[in-house]
Scaffold this active site. Structure first.
Site, mmCIF file in Angstrom:
data_model
loop_
_atom_site.group_PDB
_atom_site.id
_atom_site.type_symbol
_atom_site.label_atom_id
_atom_site.label_comp_id
_atom_site.label_asym_id
_atom_site.label_seq_id
_atom_site.Cartn_x
_atom_site.Cartn_y
_atom_site.Cartn_z
ATOM 1 N N ARG A 82 0.822 -1.214 0.000
ATOM 2 C CA ARG A 82 0.000 0.000 0.000
ATOM 3 C C ARG A 82 0.859 1.269 0.000
ATOM 4 O O ARG A 82 0.320 2.371 0.103
ATOM 5 C CB ARG A 82 -0.945 0.004 1.204
ATOM 6 C CG ARG A 82 -2.014 -1.075 1.122
ATOM 7 C CD ARG A 82 -3.044 -0.930 2.227
ATOM 8 N NE ARG A 82 -3.894 0.225 2.003
ATOM 9 C CZ ARG A 82 -4.822 0.635 2.881
ATOM 10 N NH1 ARG A 82 -4.971 0.005 4.021
ATOM 11 N NH2 ARG A 82 -5.567 1.691 2.609
ATOM 12 N N THR A 123 12.886 -2.378 0.283
ATOM 13 C CA THR A 123 12.408 -3.381 1.216
ATOM 14 C C THR A 123 13.049 -4.734 0.909
ATOM 15 O O THR A 123 13.975 -4.827 0.089
ATOM 16 C CB THR A 123 10.868 -3.440 1.212
ATOM 17 O OG1 THR A 123 10.430 -4.218 2.328
ATOM 18 C CG2 THR A 123 10.315 -4.010 -0.083
ATOM 19 N N TYR A 175 16.596 -6.197 0.173
ATOM 20 C CA TYR A 175 17.646 -5.289 -0.293
ATOM 21 C C TYR A 175 18.039 -4.191 0.703
ATOM 22 O O TYR A 175 18.846 -3.316 0.365
ATOM 23 C CB TYR A 175 17.208 -4.635 -1.609
ATOM 24 C CG TYR A 175 16.829 -5.638 -2.673
ATOM 25 C CD1 TYR A 175 17.767 -6.528 -3.194
ATOM 26 C CD2 TYR A 175 15.520 -5.722 -3.141
ATOM 27 C CE1 TYR A 175 17.417 -7.466 -4.163
ATOM 28 C CE2 TYR A 175 15.167 -6.651 -4.113
ATOM 29 C CZ TYR A 175 16.110 -7.523 -4.613
ATOM 30 O OH TYR A 175 15.757 -8.445 -5.573
ATOM 31 N N LYS A 176 17.501 -4.200 1.915
ATOM 32 C CA LYS A 176 17.763 -3.104 2.851
ATOM 33 C C LYS A 176 19.226 -3.014 3.269
ATOM 34 O O LYS A 176 19.709 -1.936 3.609
ATOM 35 C CB LYS A 176 16.873 -3.237 4.089
ATOM 36 C CG LYS A 176 15.398 -2.992 3.810
ATOM 37 C CD LYS A 176 14.587 -3.095 5.090
ATOM 38 C CE LYS A 176 13.107 -2.920 4.815
ATOM 39 N NZ LYS A 176 12.303 -2.976 6.061
ATOM 40 N N ASP A 209 11.788 2.865 9.151
ATOM 41 C CA ASP A 209 11.201 1.843 10.019
ATOM 42 C C ASP A 209 11.559 2.155 11.465
ATOM 43 O O ASP A 209 10.727 2.026 12.371
ATOM 44 C CB ASP A 209 11.724 0.448 9.667
ATOM 45 C CG ASP A 209 11.229 -0.067 8.332
ATOM 46 O OD1 ASP A 209 10.175 0.411 7.866
ATOM 47 O OD2 ASP A 209 11.891 -0.951 7.753
ATOM 48 N N THR A 246 8.303 -10.996 13.842
ATOM 49 C CA THR A 246 8.390 -12.116 12.899
ATOM 50 C C THR A 246 7.229 -12.025 11.919
ATOM 51 O O THR A 246 6.275 -11.276 12.149
ATOM 52 C CB THR A 246 8.306 -13.474 13.637
ATOM 53 O OG1 THR A 246 6.924 -13.758 13.947
ATOM 54 C CG2 THR A 246 9.132 -13.477 14.912
#
Length: 283
Positions: free
Chosen positions: A17, A65, A68-69, A105, A195
């Site tokens: 989203r 995300t 690949y972070k 984040d 998790t």
């Protein structure tokens, strides 16, 4: 009207989203935002090829995300000490010089926690999961002044690696690692599920037996928002911080970094809520 071109690079993002969030945020700030989903395997390209294309093709910025972070970090300008310790980036901006990185984040969880529990410190927290989102939440809990953080992961080496990365920024916070969530939750104030268990309503990393006596709970999963963990925690009177709030506040922070505009989080939440029932990832 100013136009802003953004995108998200990740492997499992078809239901994200994030495009909706950033387009709505743009509308609230008088901007026209385009936001593309960029999936390297579907494009037949490597992450680096997609990243370089965006850098050279007029994108203002990218969200990054799974998976690949961490891979993006070597492509960025030197990171500040906190982000370098975290070792992961989910927000990149392009301009003159090397791309700049941030982790919303981490900042988004801190903002969501303060919004949900104003003036209340996290206390002692037991967290299940020490992967990407768990790392960001752990650093946010340190910044929020948690008294003790108990890291629980079946992969003990992963938990210990996160504990070592946290040490330089932990301050007075005690860090404990354990593979046993029952032991980790004993006497804790807060419980965190970092998790994927609970996605689509299946599974629970934190058993009901540890909920009694705890004060608050956070579940990074929000598909659905009412995961088995959240339902059980709410039934036992714990204050709930849901994964949707992390999605919202990390997006608000990323939008500010991309555009320089401060969007009204409450109004953005209301507009996103009009799409309730849409299966989505918060990536």
């Amino acid at each position: 009207m100013q136009q802003v071109r953004l995108g998200l690079i990740g492997d499992k993002i078809a239901r994200s989203r994030s495009p909706e969030l950033h387009r709505l945020a743009g509308a609230l700030c008088g901007l026209v935002v385009t936001y593309d989903l960029l999936i390297p395997p579907e494009r037949g390209e490597s992450f680096r090829e997609v990243f370089d294309h965006c850098r050279d093709d007029g994108y203002r910025g990218l969200n990054i995300t799974y998976p690949y972070k961490e891979a993006v970090v070597p492509l960025l300008a030197p990171l500040g000490p906190d982000l370098a310790s975290l070792g992961a980036c989910n927000t990149v901006t392009f301009g003159e010089g090397a791309p700049q990185g941030a982790n919303t984040d981490c900042s988004g969880f801190a903002s969501a926690f303060r919004n949900a529990f104003p003036g209340t410190p996290p206390g002692t927290v037991a967290m299940a999961g020490t992967g990407g989102v768990g790392k960001a939440i752990a650093f946010a809990l340190a910044a929020l002044g948690a008294r003790e953080l108990r890291l629980c992961d079946t992969d003990r080496a992963k938990a210990e690696a996160l504990a070592a990365a946290l040490a330089p920024v932990a301050g007075a916070m005690t860090i404990v690692t354990t593979p046993d969530i029952q032991a980790a939750a004993e006497g804790a104030d807060g419980l965190v599920n970092a998790t994927p268990l609970g996605m689509d309503g299946i599974g629970n990393a934190i058993p009901d037996s540890v909920l009694a006596g705890r004060s608050w709970a956070f579940d990074a999963v929000y598909t659905p928002e009412d995961t088995p963990f959240v339902i059980a925690a709410r039934a036992r009177g714990l204050a709930i911080l849901g994964g949707f709030e992390l999605f919202l506040f990390q997006g608000v922070d990323a939008f500010r970094i991309f555009t320089g505009h401060e969007v009204d989080a409450g109004e953005l939440r209301r507009r996103l809520r009009r799409g309730d029932g849409t299966a989505a990832s918060w990536a």
